[in-house]
Write a protein that holds these residues in place. Structure first.
Motif, PDB file in Angstrom:
ATOM      1  N   VAL A   1     -46.799 -43.504  16.396  1.00  0.00           N
ATOM      2  CA  VAL A   1     -46.025 -42.274  16.249  1.00  0.00           C
ATOM      3  C   VAL A   1     -46.483 -41.525  15.002  1.00  0.00           C
ATOM      4  N   VAL A   2     -46.689 -40.222  15.157  1.00  0.00           N
ATOM      5  CA  VAL A   2     -47.078 -39.384  14.022  1.00  0.00           C
ATOM      6  C   VAL A   2     -45.831 -39.024  13.230  1.00  0.00           C
ATOM      7  N   ILE A   3     -45.890 -39.252  11.936  1.00  0.00           N
ATOM      8  CA  ILE A   3     -44.749 -38.972  11.078  1.00  0.00           C
ATOM      9  C   ILE A   3     -44.505 -37.459  11.011  1.00  0.00           C
ATOM     10  N   ASN A   4     -43.246 -37.083  10.800  1.00  0.00           N
ATOM     11  CA  ASN A   4     -42.903 -35.679  10.608  1.00  0.00           C
ATOM     12  C   ASN A   4     -43.228 -35.298   9.165  1.00  0.00           C
ATOM     13  N   LEU A   5     -44.352 -34.606   8.992  1.00  0.00           N
ATOM     14  CA  LEU A   5     -44.815 -34.292   7.645  1.00  0.00           C
ATOM     15  C   LEU A   5     -43.913 -33.299   6.935  1.00  0.00           C
ATOM     16  N   SER A   6     -43.217 -32.459   7.685  1.00  0.00           N
ATOM     17  CA  SER A   6     -42.269 -31.532   7.058  1.00  0.00           C
ATOM     18  C   SER A   6     -41.137 -32.303   6.389  1.00  0.00           C
ATOM     19  N   TYR A   7     -40.626 -33.315   7.091  1.00  0.00           N
ATOM     20  CA  TYR A   7     -39.593 -34.155   6.491  1.00  0.00           C
ATOM     21  C   TYR A   7     -40.119 -34.864   5.244  1.00  0.00           C
ATOM     22  N   LEU A   8     -41.356 -35.338   5.340  1.00  0.00           N
ATOM     23  CA  LEU A   8     -41.930 -36.051   4.204  1.00  0.00           C
ATOM     24  C   LEU A   8     -42.090 -35.123   3.004  1.00  0.00           C
ATOM     25  N   LYS A   9     -42.595 -33.918   3.241  1.00  0.00           N
ATOM     26  CA  LYS A   9     -42.795 -32.956   2.149  1.00  0.00           C
ATOM     27  C   LYS A   9     -41.467 -32.568   1.502  1.00  0.00           C
ATOM     28  N   ASP A  10     -40.399 -32.533   2.325  1.00  0.00           N
ATOM     29  CA  ASP A  10     -39.072 -32.193   1.805  1.00  0.00           C
ATOM     30  C   ASP A  10     -38.304 -33.408   1.301  1.00  0.00           C
ATOM     31  N   GLU A  11     -38.962 -34.569   1.307  1.00  0.00           N
ATOM     32  CA  GLU A  11     -38.384 -35.808   0.814  1.00  0.00           C
ATOM     33  C   GLU A  11     -37.112 -36.207   1.578  1.00  0.00           C
ATOM     34  N   LYS A  12     -37.126 -35.947   2.875  1.00  0.00           N
ATOM     35  CA  LYS A  12     -36.002 -36.340   3.736  1.00  0.00           C
ATOM     36  C   LYS A  12     -36.263 -37.741   4.291  1.00  0.00           C
ATOM     37  N   TYR A  13     -36.288 -38.687   3.380  1.00  0.00           N
ATOM     38  CA  TYR A  13     -36.709 -40.043   3.717  1.00  0.00           C
ATOM     39  C   TYR A  13     -35.742 -40.733   4.682  1.00  0.00           C
ATOM     40  N   SER A  14     -34.447 -40.445   4.548  1.00  0.00           N
ATOM     41  CA  SER A  14     -33.477 -41.107   5.435  1.00  0.00           C
ATOM     42  C   SER A  14     -33.688 -40.669   6.882  1.00  0.00           C
ATOM     43  N   LEU A  15     -34.059 -39.402   7.094  1.00  0.00           N
ATOM     44  CA  LEU A  15     -34.327 -38.918   8.444  1.00  0.00           C
ATOM     45  C   LEU A  15     -35.559 -39.606   9.027  1.00  0.00           C
ATOM     46  N   LEU A  16     -36.572 -39.783   8.203  1.00  0.00           N
ATOM     47  CA  LEU A  16     -37.791 -40.443   8.652  1.00  0.00           C
ATOM     48  C   LEU A  16     -37.525 -41.907   8.996  1.00  0.00           C
ATOM     49  N   GLU A  17     -36.821 -42.586   8.125  1.00  0.00           N
ATOM     50  CA  GLU A  17     -36.499 -43.994   8.386  1.00  0.00           C
ATOM     51  C   GLU A  17     -35.668 -44.140   9.654  1.00  0.00           C
ATOM     52  N   ASP A  18     -34.728 -43.235   9.837  1.00  0.00           N
ATOM     53  CA  ASP A  18     -33.878 -43.284  11.028  1.00  0.00           C
ATOM     54  C   ASP A  18     -34.709 -43.092  12.295  1.00  0.00           C
ATOM     55  N   GLU A  19     -35.662 -42.161  12.241  1.00  0.00           N
ATOM     56  CA  GLU A  19     -36.521 -41.913  13.398  1.00  0.00           C
ATOM     57  C   GLU A  19     -37.363 -43.132  13.746  1.00  0.00           C
ATOM     58  N   ILE A  20     -37.976 -43.720  12.733  1.00  0.00           N
ATOM     59  CA  ILE A  20     -38.816 -44.905  12.949  1.00  0.00           C
ATOM     60  C   ILE A  20     -37.978 -46.066  13.477  1.00  0.00           C
ATOM     61  N   ARG A  21     -36.800 -46.227  12.913  1.00  0.00           N
ATOM     62  CA  ARG A  21     -35.922 -47.332  13.329  1.00  0.00           C
ATOM     63  C   ARG A  21     -35.501 -47.171  14.791  1.00  0.00           C
ATOM     64  N   LYS A  22     -35.187 -45.952  15.198  1.00  0.00           N
ATOM     65  CA  LYS A  22     -34.757 -45.711  16.580  1.00  0.00           C
ATOM     66  C   LYS A  22     -35.900 -45.957  17.571  1.00  0.00           C
ATOM     67  N   ILE A  23     -37.110 -45.571  17.178  1.00  0.00           N
ATOM     68  CA  ILE A  23     -38.266 -45.820  18.055  1.00  0.00           C
ATOM     69  C   ILE A  23     -38.526 -47.313  18.162  1.00  0.00           C
ATOM     70  N   LYS A  24     -38.435 -48.008  17.037  1.00  0.00           N
ATOM     71  CA  LYS A  24     -38.639 -49.456  17.048  1.00  0.00           C
ATOM     72  C   LYS A  24     -37.586 -50.145  17.910  1.00  0.00           C
ATOM     73  N   GLU A  25     -36.368 -49.696  17.818  1.00  0.00           N
ATOM     74  CA  GLU A  25     -35.311 -50.275  18.654  1.00  0.00           C
ATOM     75  C   GLU A  25     -35.595 -50.042  20.135  1.00  0.00           C
ATOM     76  N   ALA A  26     -36.173 -48.889  20.450  1.00  0.00           N
ATOM     77  CA  ALA A  26     -36.445 -48.543  21.847  1.00  0.00           C
ATOM     78  C   ALA A  26     -37.552 -49.396  22.455  1.00  0.00           C
ATOM     79  N   ILE A  27     -38.488 -49.848  21.617  1.00  0.00           N
ATOM     80  CA  ILE A  27     -39.638 -50.595  22.145  1.00  0.00           C
ATOM     81  C   ILE A  27     -39.516 -52.096  21.933  1.00  0.00           C
TER      82      ILE A  27
END
Length: 242
Positions: free
Chosen positions: A97-123
């Protein structure tokens, strides 16, 4: 240098990749035949060809990987989760999965972690890789991206999608060092521009766990020709003076 004993071991350190968006089915079949010939760790193909790859490689131990949010990563989380679920139904073994670079640039780390966690849970227990595009990031952003991936439960950080890749060995080494320091538990895949055995060996020596390459077949074939198919007949010698 990294101690690679033979071409079989080298192939197991390469994820042979073909994400060409205009490839025909016949061309993909040829690609998969090459993958079977050398028995790579995995193939990485577009979602279009996951079913074909699974069917073609069913009698091998080659894993089939595919991509989510590729190549820009700006889809919303629900869309990425849905993509992951669809790939799972098609039989994918590894998910990138390609990370959301806009979130990263804005330091929205909790949103990124939540996205990765949800994808991991799905697979479930399948492999999840987070592509962070190191060439587009400052060093502190690379560190935070790696931490986010590790905290979110990803198995690997992948350095590039291939569209924006480090173009020098020292850039890759720097990226590996940063990831190892700030996310020591996560594995590292380096992708982009690796097109010969020497470069592949240097990347592995620098600490990458695995490499991704469009040129995997050429890398292993050339290595095999040099190390295993070259017959040298030594000249007779004597150990005493005549």
């Amino acid at each position: 240098m990294y101690n690679i004993k033979n071409s079989k071991e080298l192939a197991k350190l390469i994820n042979y990749t073909n994400l060409n968006n205009i490839i025909t089915e016949n061309e993909m079949r040829e690609f998969l035949e090459k993958a079977m010939e050398l028995n790579f760790n995995s193939v990485v193909v577009s979602p279009t060809y996951v079913k074909l790859a699974k069917e073609t490689l069913k009698d091998t131990n080659i894993k089939v990987g595919s991509v989510i949010g590729f190549p820009l990563g700006f889809e919303d989380t629900n869309s990425k989760v849905d993509e992951a679920k669809e790939l799972l139904e098609k039989g994918a073994d590894e998910f990138e999965v390609v990370i959301n670079l806009s979130y990263l640039k804005d330091e929205k780390y909790s949103l990124l972690e939540d996205e990765i966690r949800k994808i991991k849970e799905a697979i479930g227990d399948k492999i999840l890789k987070v592509i962070i595009e190191t060439k587009a990031l400052e060093d502190y952003e690379k560190a935070n991206a790696a931490k986010v991936a590790e905290n979110g439960g990803a198995d690997y950080v992948k350095t590039a999608s291939g569209f924006v890749s480090p173009n020098h060995l020292f850039e890759n080494v720097n990226d590996i060092n940063i990831i190892q320091k700030h996310a020591p538990k996560i594995k590292i895949e380096v992708y982009g521009g690796i097109n010969n055995y020497k470069y592949a060996n240097e990347i592995l020596t620098a600490g990458a766990d695995i490499i991704g390459s469009n040129e995997g077949y050429e890398i292993v074939k050339r290595y095999k020709e040099l190390r295993e198919n070259t017959q040298v007949t030594p000249k007779p010698i004597t150990l005493t003076k005549k």
